[in-house]
Scaffold this motif. Structure first.
Motif, mmCIF file in Angstrom:
data_model
loop_
_atom_site.group_PDB
_atom_site.id
_atom_site.type_symbol
_atom_site.label_atom_id
_atom_site.label_comp_id
_atom_site.label_asym_id
_atom_site.label_seq_id
_atom_site.Cartn_x
_atom_site.Cartn_y
_atom_site.Cartn_z
ATOM 1 N N ALA A 1 -2.439 41.508 -52.326
ATOM 2 C CA ALA A 1 -2.640 41.194 -54.131
ATOM 3 C C ALA A 1 -1.234 41.130 -54.533
ATOM 4 O O ALA A 1 -0.353 42.068 -54.009
ATOM 5 N N VAL A 2 -0.927 40.546 -55.304
ATOM 6 C CA VAL A 2 0.487 40.275 -55.982
ATOM 7 C C VAL A 2 0.205 40.787 -57.394
ATOM 8 O O VAL A 2 -0.599 39.822 -58.024
ATOM 9 N N THR A 3 1.346 41.227 -57.894
ATOM 10 C CA THR A 3 1.436 41.702 -59.330
ATOM 11 C C THR A 3 2.571 40.610 -60.089
ATOM 12 O O THR A 3 3.739 40.597 -59.643
ATOM 13 N N ASN A 4 2.309 40.119 -61.266
ATOM 14 C CA ASN A 4 3.562 39.431 -61.855
ATOM 15 C C ASN A 4 4.402 40.454 -62.790
ATOM 16 O O ASN A 4 3.886 40.944 -63.538
ATOM 17 N N VAL A 5 5.630 40.330 -62.377
ATOM 18 C CA VAL A 5 6.495 41.274 -63.097
ATOM 19 C C VAL A 5 7.469 40.470 -63.753
ATOM 20 O O VAL A 5 8.664 40.978 -64.140
ATOM 21 N N ASP A 6 7.356 39.061 -64.030
ATOM 22 C CA ASP A 6 8.199 38.183 -64.781
ATOM 23 C C ASP A 6 7.448 37.909 -65.978
ATOM 24 O O ASP A 6 6.278 37.911 -66.242
ATOM 25 N N ASN A 7 8.282 37.655 -67.188
ATOM 26 C CA ASN A 7 7.895 37.292 -68.522
ATOM 27 C C ASN A 7 7.184 35.739 -68.661
ATOM 28 O O ASN A 7 7.837 34.826 -67.595
#
Length: 785
Positions: free
Chosen positions: A687-693
């Protein structure tokens, strides 16, 4: 020395204490770490704190918990440490008989006998992109150099008055800081806010360790790593006249809390390490850096780094550790727990050329930190050590009659260090020394400044030298010092000493995780070794050292900067940001090399060489909480009591009530799979989490050898908002449905968007490296078939 919240004088509750059982107290006393069975907890109506409860447990098997020792005529307490955070238990001095009686108590889980662990600049900030070129601000500009953050260092002593720990211009520590500094007010300041010694366990094991009063020892190690992580700016720093520049740590505006747990010649006692971490977590640190560990890779339920590290991660404290210095042999990596960041070591792009010009005109490449301007570069007689091994370790051979006025050729090794050889040769009147590094070192030269002019030469150059020596009856040579050179495009090269994977305790996780600068690092020391008279004032305060011990504080300091920029990121997110943005190419934009000149593999360098600029904005992260590691521990085969001990002070649990997470499916930034069973296909979940706007779309790309195939499902991930999570599966198989032809294959998974490349290294093996139950079998290797 007393510690807040920890028992100094044994407390007994008269009316309610457990009845004392009298036993023979004349047996040999040893230190034990005693782990209490969960869910046993102390009654707050009876005991005022956990220490008094632990004291009552000790007193239940000891004669009033007191002993009379021949070496110490005063009655000494039996309880050494009472732990609050890192483990449900205590450290105590017990006899085997007392441990046996303790084992009959219903609260007793196990007792672990004493164990010792070992300790494993002016240019690296610019090399790593922290300062940034003109018109392109580096990481320091974006993080205010870590201001307001606290990094804890566990190591040997520290030279607190060193200019690298000057607090001028530093703000006070944040209000959350609860620790203390045992130096006086002229040393303690807003930079060095904490400095303490933990020796209560070690003093029982080693003669000569008394109350150190202050965390100082004769070793340079603790000072060196502390300044590397968070040293202040010091202009004019140099190592014996080489590498001039302004020294600074990775996070020069961060506060430093130092915990002495290691002593010269004695190592680092397990129970002292646990006590230091226990207090550090209560005192408010943000990042913990430990350049120490167990080369034998003990299981997580008994390893203080793993135990304390898990407690730290539960408090969102990032933990950085060294991989060990047992390379280049495989399966030597230390600090294998997946909640720790494990750091390998590599060279930097700075060199100190000091070539050898032979009498026939041939020049041999070498390096030297000490390049005295007074050295006359003229041809001098060249002689060799005539003893059997040629290591210049026999003082009876290195006499003035043999070496005075000559350049002496010495092999590394023997029963003397190279520094000791240089001192002997200097006293005997030799004009210079040529040191031949061992063959295992390959192209990597680890430097020291010697008492006389010297250069260090790779083993591969020996044939050229010997061909010349054997061609003439009067060989000669001269040293050509060429100063400091930046921009070596072959760097970084993985250091020969850096411990390699695969992991013995969790072979489904790639270790080491990442590589950092760890060869010929210039940083602060109390006093440099080797040279009787340093060439300038600042050369008294800095020296060069090499090891994964030097690499870990580089990454620990960078973790401070990332956490400063992203205060809500978990330790796993910070680790992922570092690993998925690491570089695998050298300065030539070619594959990083190992010390032998071959491409470095993943079990030597992990995900690659740290790139702080990219790590500040990775795009996606493989995130997880401390709780997410628990099903993984169950999958490793730890029983409920062991898991509960590891995750203390989290409440007890039952693995039967949890879904097991296999090693391959832990949400880790790297992937390790074994195609050891038909149909030779494995599914891996992540699972990957988006940490960019902003909105972003990532496309999957997998690179593997032609004999393997991979399918990513789904192969497109779309994100609409910050912190959105998407899951995917990678299926890796052999193309022909048969067993792999090669023992190991390597590749990578990349998620690519318009702004980011999120890279995960992949290791595929046709069979397990170790027997399935590595913990029960002590990591016994399985031979190829």
């Amino acid at each position: 020395m007393g510690y807040p919240g920890r028992l100094a004088v044994l407390l007994l509750v008269a009316a309610t204490a457990t009845a004392v059982v009298a036993h023979n107290d004349t047996g040999e006393h040893k230190n034990y770490l005693v782990i209490v069975r969960a869910p046993y907890e102390y009654d707050t109506n009876v005991y005022k704190n956990v220490s008094s409860w632990h004291a009552s447990l000790v007193s239940s098997v000891c004669d009033q918990a007191k002993e009379q020792l021949d070496a110490d005529p005063e009655a000494a307490t039996r309880l050494i440490y009472s732990y609050r955070n890192v483990i449900n238990g205590f450290a105590a001095r017990l006899t085997e008989d007392e441990v046996h009686h303790m084992s009959e108590k219903d609260w007793f889980l196990k007792a672990l006998p004493e164990k010792t662990y070992q300790l494993m600049t002016t240019h690296t900030p610019r090399m790593l992109g922290l300062t940034g070129p003109m018109f392109h601000p580096g990481v320091w500009n974006r993080t205010n150099m870590g201001e307001g953050m606290i990094i804890g260092i566990l190591d040997g002593g520290i030279a607190g008055s060193h200019p690298s720990f000057d607090g001028t211009g530093m703000p006070p520590p944040p209000a959350k800081w609860k620790g203390r500094c045992d130096f006086n007010s002229s040393v303690c300041n807003n930079k060095l806010i904490g400095a303490r010694s933990f020796y209560e366990s070690a003093k029982w094991r080693w003669e000569g360790i008394d109350d150190p009063v202050l965390p100082i020892d004769d070793s340079a190690h603790g000072t060196h790593v502390s300044s590397t992580a968070a040293g202040a700016f010091v202009p004019g720093a140099n190592a014996m006249g080489s590498g001039f520049g302004t020294a600074a740590g990775m996070a020069p505006r961060a506060h430093l809390a130092f915990y002495q747990v290691c002593f010269v010649g004695k190592g680092c006692d397990r129970d002292d390490i646990l006590a230091a971490i226990d207090d550090a977590l209560d005192e408010g640190i943000d990042v913990l850096s430990m350049s120490l560990g167990d080369d034998s890779a003990g299981d997580f339920a008994a390893d203080p780094i793993a135990l304390g590290g898990f407690s730290a991660v539960m408090r969102d404290v990032f933990v950085c550790t060294s991989a060990g210095n047992q390379g280049p042999l495989p399966a030597t990596v230390a600090n294998e727990a997946p909640w720790l960041l494990t750091v390998a070591a590599a060279t930097t792009d700075r060199s100190f050329p000091a070539d050898v010009k032979l009498g026939n005109g041939v020049e041999i490449t070498g390096e030297s930190h000490y390049q005295p301007s007074t050295y006359g570069s003229v041809q001098q007689p060249l002689v060799m050590d005539t003893s059997a091994d040629g290591t210049c370790s026999d003082k009876t051979v290195l006499t003035a009659a043999q070496v005075a006025g000559k350049i002496v050729l010495c092999h590394s090794g023997g029963n003397l260090t190279n520094l000791e050889k240089g001192s002997i040769l200097h006293d005997a009147g030799a004009v210079a020394m040529i040191i031949i590094f061992p063959v295992d070192a390959g192209s990597v030269i680890m430097l020291k400044a010697h008492a006389l002019p010297a250069t260090h030469v790779a083993y591969k150059e020996l044939d050229k030298i010997m061909a010349y020596v054997n061609s003439t009856q009067s060989p000669s040579a001269q040293l050509l010092f060429k100063g400091t050179v930046l921009g070596n495009r072959l760097a970084p090269v993985v250091a020969p000493f850096s411990s390699r994977g695969p992991s013995r305790q969790n072979q489904g996780i790639l270790k080491p995780d990442i590589t950092g600068p760890g060869v010929n690092i210039i940083a602060a020391v109390p006093m440099p070794n080797g040279l009787p008279q340093p060439p300038n004032e600042m050369a008294y305060k800095f020296d060069v050292m090499s090891g994964t011990s030097m690499a870990a504080p580089h990454i620990g300091g960078i973790a401070v900067l990332i956490k400063k920029a992203h205060p809500t990121w978990s330790p796993a997110a910070i680790k992922s940001a570092m690993m998925t943005t690491a570089d695998t190419m050298d300065g030539r934009r070619m594959q990083m090399l190992d010390q032998d000149g071959r491409p470095a593999n993943l079990i030597s360098m992990g995900a690659g060489f740290i790139n702080p600029i990219k790590a500040m904005n990775p795009g996606l992260v493989y995130n997880q909480s401390a709780h997410d590691y628990i099903p993984y521990l169950c999958g490793l085969g730890y029983n409920d009591h062991e898991v509960t001990s590891i995750i203390h002070p989290a409440p007890p649990l039952s693995c039967k009530q949890l879904p097991v997470i296999h090693q391959k499916d832990l949400n880790y930034p790297s992937i390790v799979v074994y195609l050891d069973k038909e149909p030779y296909a494995v599914n891996v979940s992540r699972a990957v989490t988006n940490v960019d706007n902003g909105v972003a779309v990532y496309a999957a790309s997998v690179e593997l050898p032609a004999s393997l195939s991979a399918k990513v499902t789904p192969d497109l991930l779309g994100f609409r908002e910050m912190n959105e999570v998407q899951t995917f599966t990678v299926t890796i198989r052999t193309k022909d449905g048969q067993t792999m032809k090669d023992r190991i294959a390597e590749g990578q998974l990349k998620w690519v968007s318009r702004k980011h490349v999120v890279r995960s290294p992949i290791v595929v093996s046709r069979k397990k490296f170790f027997k399935e139950n590595a913990m029960a079998n002590n990591g016994q290797r399985v031979g190829d078939s």
